[in-house]
Design a protein around this motif. Structure first.
Motif, PDB file in Angstrom:
ATOM      1  N   SER A 181      22.797 -69.007  -0.204  1.00  0.00           N
ATOM      2  CA  SER A 181      22.033 -70.219   0.066  1.00  0.00           C
ATOM      3  C   SER A 181      22.749 -71.105   1.073  1.00  0.00           C
ATOM      4  O   SER A 181      22.126 -71.688   1.971  1.00  0.00           O
ATOM      5  CB  SER A 181      21.793 -70.994  -1.236  1.00  0.00           C
ATOM      6  OG  SER A 181      20.970 -70.257  -2.111  1.00  0.00           O
ATOM      7  N   LEU A 182      24.069 -71.230   0.938  1.00  0.00           N
ATOM      8  CA  LEU A 182      24.827 -72.035   1.896  1.00  0.00           C
ATOM      9  C   LEU A 182      24.717 -71.432   3.294  1.00  0.00           C
ATOM     10  O   LEU A 182      24.601 -72.148   4.292  1.00  0.00           O
ATOM     11  CB  LEU A 182      26.288 -72.139   1.472  1.00  0.00           C
ATOM     12  CG  LEU A 182      26.560 -72.813   0.116  1.00  0.00           C
ATOM     13  CD1 LEU A 182      28.064 -72.970  -0.098  1.00  0.00           C
ATOM     14  CD2 LEU A 182      25.863 -74.156   0.009  1.00  0.00           C
ATOM     15  N   LEU A 183      24.761 -70.110   3.361  1.00  0.00           N
ATOM     16  CA  LEU A 183      24.590 -69.439   4.648  1.00  0.00           C
ATOM     17  C   LEU A 183      23.220 -69.740   5.234  1.00  0.00           C
ATOM     18  O   LEU A 183      23.088 -70.060   6.425  1.00  0.00           O
ATOM     19  CB  LEU A 183      24.768 -67.930   4.467  1.00  0.00           C
ATOM     20  CG  LEU A 183      24.366 -67.040   5.646  1.00  0.00           C
ATOM     21  CD1 LEU A 183      25.193 -67.376   6.873  1.00  0.00           C
ATOM     22  CD2 LEU A 183      24.511 -65.572   5.273  1.00  0.00           C
ATOM     23  N   SER A 184      22.185 -69.664   4.411  1.00  0.00           N
ATOM     24  CA  SER A 184      20.829 -69.929   4.886  1.00  0.00           C
ATOM     25  C   SER A 184      20.699 -71.346   5.428  1.00  0.00           C
ATOM     26  O   SER A 184      19.964 -71.594   6.393  1.00  0.00           O
ATOM     27  CB  SER A 184      19.831 -69.718   3.744  1.00  0.00           C
ATOM     28  OG  SER A 184      19.856 -68.376   3.298  1.00  0.00           O
ATOM     29  N   ASN A 185      21.426 -72.294   4.816  1.00  0.00           N
ATOM     30  CA  ASN A 185      21.375 -73.680   5.278  1.00  0.00           C
ATOM     31  C   ASN A 185      21.895 -73.828   6.706  1.00  0.00           C
ATOM     32  O   ASN A 185      21.569 -74.802   7.385  1.00  0.00           O
ATOM     33  CB  ASN A 185      22.187 -74.579   4.351  1.00  0.00           C
ATOM     34  CG  ASN A 185      21.607 -74.647   2.950  1.00  0.00           C
ATOM     35  OD1 ASN A 185      20.443 -74.331   2.730  1.00  0.00           O
ATOM     36  ND2 ASN A 185      22.426 -75.053   1.992  1.00  0.00           N
ATOM     37  N   GLY A 186      22.705 -72.878   7.141  1.00  0.00           N
ATOM     38  CA  GLY A 186      23.234 -72.918   8.498  1.00  0.00           C
ATOM     39  C   GLY A 186      22.564 -71.953   9.449  1.00  0.00           C
ATOM     40  O   GLY A 186      23.003 -71.820  10.595  1.00  0.00           O
ATOM     41  N   LEU A 187      21.505 -71.281   8.993  1.00  0.00           N
ATOM     42  CA  LEU A 187      20.902 -70.210   9.780  1.00  0.00           C
ATOM     43  C   LEU A 187      19.486 -70.520  10.240  1.00  0.00           C
ATOM     44  O   LEU A 187      19.102 -70.199  11.362  1.00  0.00           O
ATOM     45  CB  LEU A 187      20.903 -68.925   8.945  1.00  0.00           C
ATOM     46  CG  LEU A 187      20.306 -67.661   9.553  1.00  0.00           C
ATOM     47  CD1 LEU A 187      21.084 -67.228  10.797  1.00  0.00           C
ATOM     48  CD2 LEU A 187      20.307 -66.525   8.520  1.00  0.00           C
ATOM     49  N   PHE A 188      18.691 -71.160   9.387  1.00  0.00           N
ATOM     50  CA  PHE A 188      17.265 -71.301   9.661  1.00  0.00           C
ATOM     51  C   PHE A 188      16.952 -72.540  10.489  1.00  0.00           C
ATOM     52  O   PHE A 188      17.600 -73.580  10.361  1.00  0.00           O
ATOM     53  CB  PHE A 188      16.475 -71.345   8.355  1.00  0.00           C
ATOM     54  CG  PHE A 188      16.376 -70.015   7.676  1.00  0.00           C
ATOM     55  CD1 PHE A 188      15.423 -69.102   8.067  1.00  0.00           C
ATOM     56  CD2 PHE A 188      17.248 -69.674   6.656  1.00  0.00           C
ATOM     57  CE1 PHE A 188      15.332 -67.858   7.446  1.00  0.00           C
ATOM     58  CE2 PHE A 188      17.170 -68.441   6.031  1.00  0.00           C
ATOM     59  CZ  PHE A 188      16.213 -67.530   6.425  1.00  0.00           C
ATOM     60  N   GLY A 189      15.915 -72.430  11.331  1.00  0.00           N
ATOM     61  CA  GLY A 189      15.441 -73.542  12.132  1.00  0.00           C
ATOM     62  C   GLY A 189      13.934 -73.634  12.082  1.00  0.00           C
ATOM     63  O   GLY A 189      13.254 -72.805  11.467  1.00  0.00           O
ATOM     64  N   ASP A 190      13.387 -74.644  12.750  1.00  0.00           N
ATOM     65  CA  ASP A 190      11.953 -74.909  12.744  1.00  0.00           C
ATOM     66  C   ASP A 190      11.359 -74.653  14.128  1.00  0.00           C
ATOM     67  O   ASP A 190      11.996 -74.941  15.152  1.00  0.00           O
ATOM     68  CB  ASP A 190      11.685 -76.366  12.363  1.00  0.00           C
ATOM     69  CG  ASP A 190      12.201 -76.717  10.972  1.00  0.00           C
ATOM     70  OD1 ASP A 190      12.491 -75.791  10.192  1.00  0.00           O
ATOM     71  OD2 ASP A 190      12.303 -77.919  10.665  1.00  0.00           O
ATOM     72  N   ALA A 191      10.149 -74.153  14.161  1.00  0.00           N
ATOM     73  CA  ALA A 191       9.471 -73.904  15.441  1.00  0.00           C
ATOM     74  C   ALA A 191       7.993 -73.636  15.202  1.00  0.00           C
ATOM     75  O   ALA A 191       7.577 -73.262  14.096  1.00  0.00           O
ATOM     76  CB  ALA A 191      10.095 -72.718  16.177  1.00  0.00           C
ATOM     77  N   VAL A 192       7.216 -73.831  16.258  1.00  0.00           N
ATOM     78  CA  VAL A 192       5.792 -73.479  16.273  1.00  0.00           C
ATOM     79  C   VAL A 192       5.571 -72.599  17.492  1.00  0.00           C
ATOM     80  O   VAL A 192       6.093 -72.877  18.581  1.00  0.00           O
ATOM     81  CB  VAL A 192       4.910 -74.731  16.360  1.00  0.00           C
ATOM     82  CG1 VAL A 192       3.435 -74.339  16.430  1.00  0.00           C
ATOM     83  CG2 VAL A 192       5.151 -75.649  15.164  1.00  0.00           C
ATOM     84  N   ALA A 193       4.799 -71.534  17.337  1.00  0.00           N
ATOM     85  CA  ALA A 193       4.524 -70.624  18.451  1.00  0.00           C
ATOM     86  C   ALA A 193       3.097 -70.112  18.353  1.00  0.00           C
ATOM     87  O   ALA A 193       2.518 -70.052  17.262  1.00  0.00           O
ATOM     88  CB  ALA A 193       5.507 -69.451  18.458  1.00  0.00           C
TER      89      ALA A 193
END
Length: 381
Positions: A181-193
């Motif tokens: 979970s800590l790793l995921s907190n530093g991996l995911f971002g937001d976007a629209v395509a």
């Protein structure tokens, strides 16, 4: 033959850097016994910047599922229309030319789907078909391309709009303290395509064949725990090894099309993390540069879930170096463990390109490297 035209991509205005992410982890989890491991894993993701739909202080607060889902709906309605308009422009079509909308998202929920709102507000015909996909996670970008291709084959001359809307930051769970979970907190971002698949005409990738592959008995490797507080991302420690199981499926699909998967001219794949790309290089006998567009997406935007393949494809258009007839692969990986794959050839000259990040979002008003084997950086939902 259906052509996947140039995607339009937009990212939110709030940016968090790798250094800020590491500082936050040190501050929020200073007493965590595995903090050094988590910090090392975050650094090794290769992610340098990510974009968030809310400022970081709001992202870190958890006001409850009701409020978070209201943010999802509000921000989707603010940000999706401009991206759709650009995608239609790139395809040289209007909303009334669209016969099907495929909407993919795994970071919020609406019923009716956002597709109904788009049809009512953007001039799409009332008989436009709708296919919302909510539960394929990161694989949904590839699945959207494949379902669009299927539709165009079933209805020759039809046009399909694909929309991916992912606000992964709205799934942040402050009480989830496992290393994954800590790793995921530093991996995911937001976007629209968004992108259009034209049944006839258009510039881009002529999709010729598609396929799916599910690795048996892996449905709990990437999943959501749905609780009172919302979606809790769950990542099994075995996920980093999935390319050993999925790379043969890519080769099988290409072989059935009389192509050599190791000899294609471009590769657009979901970049959940660097190990996914490194393993694909090894299993498919490719140089690292083969996945340069996916690597750029990961570095500049993080794992943006189903939007990754469209962002990486937009970079292929921008690059402008692909010759007519060049064969290539598009693939998304996600829960299941699932691969959604398509093969196609480049046609035409790329349209004039502008880097997606440089195009401001128009706000629509609405009413409302080797890692530890137990926690490698993996493709994720």
């Amino acid at each position: 033959m259906a052509t996947l035209c140039r995607p339009a991509v937009a990212v939110p205005e709030h940016v968090i850097t790798l250094d800020q992410t590491l500082d936050l982890a040190r501050t929020l989890h200073r007493d965590h016994p595995q903090l050094p491991l988590a910090l090392r894993l975050i650094e090794n993701t290769g992610v340098r910047t990510r974009h968030l739909v809310q400022p970081i202080d709001e992202t870190l607060r958890h006001p409850g599922l009701t409020t978070r889902n209201a943010v999802y709906e509000r921000e989707a309605k603010r940000r999706v229309p401009e991206v759709v308009e650009r995608a239609l422009g790139y395809a040289e079509l209007s909303a009334r030319d669209v016969d099907l909308i495929v909407y993919v998202s795994c970071t919020g929920f609406m019923m009716p789907s956002l597709t109904a709102w788009l049809i009512n507000t953007m001039g799409f015909r009332s008989d436009t078909r709708q296919v919302p996909i909510a539960q394929l996670g990161c694989a949904a970008g590839g699945a959207a391309v494949n379902r669009a291709h299927d539709f165009c084959r079933a209805y020759p001359g039809a046009n399909v709009l694909i929309v991916a809307c992912e606000f992964c930051s709205l799934c942040y769970q402050p009480t989830d303290l496992g290393v994954g979970s800590l790793l995921s907190n530093g991996l995911f971002g937001d976007a629209v395509a968004a992108a259009v698949m034209r049944g006839r005409g258009g510039t881009g990738v002529h999709v010729e064949r598609n396929g799916s592959h599910l690795v048996p008995d892996t449905e709990d490797w990437i999943s959501y725990g749905v609780k009172d507080t919302g979606f809790h991302f769950q990542l099994d420690k075995r996920v980093p090894g999935t390319m050993a199981m999925l790379a043969p499926a890519l080769r099988t699909l290409a072989t059935a099309h009389d192509w050599d998967v190791s000899g294609l001219g471009f590769y657009i794949v979901h970049a959940g993390g660097p190990r996914i790309l490194d393993d694909l290089c090894r299993f498919l006998e490719l140089e690292p540069a083969a996945f340069r567009f996916s690597r750029a997406t990961l570095t500049e935007r993080g794992n943006i879930a189903s939007a990754v393949v469209l962002d990486a494809l937009a970079r292929l258009f921008e690059d402008g170096s692909v010759a007519d007839g060049t064969p290539g692969l598009i693939a998304g990986f996600g829960p299941g463990i699932t691969a959604e794959m398509s093969l196609g050839s480049w046609t035409g000259s790329p349209l004039g390109a502008v880097r997606p990040a440089a195009i401001p979002l128009r706000q629509h008003a609405v009413d409302t490297a080797d890692l530890e084997p137990e926690f490698g950086v993996a493709a994720a939902t």
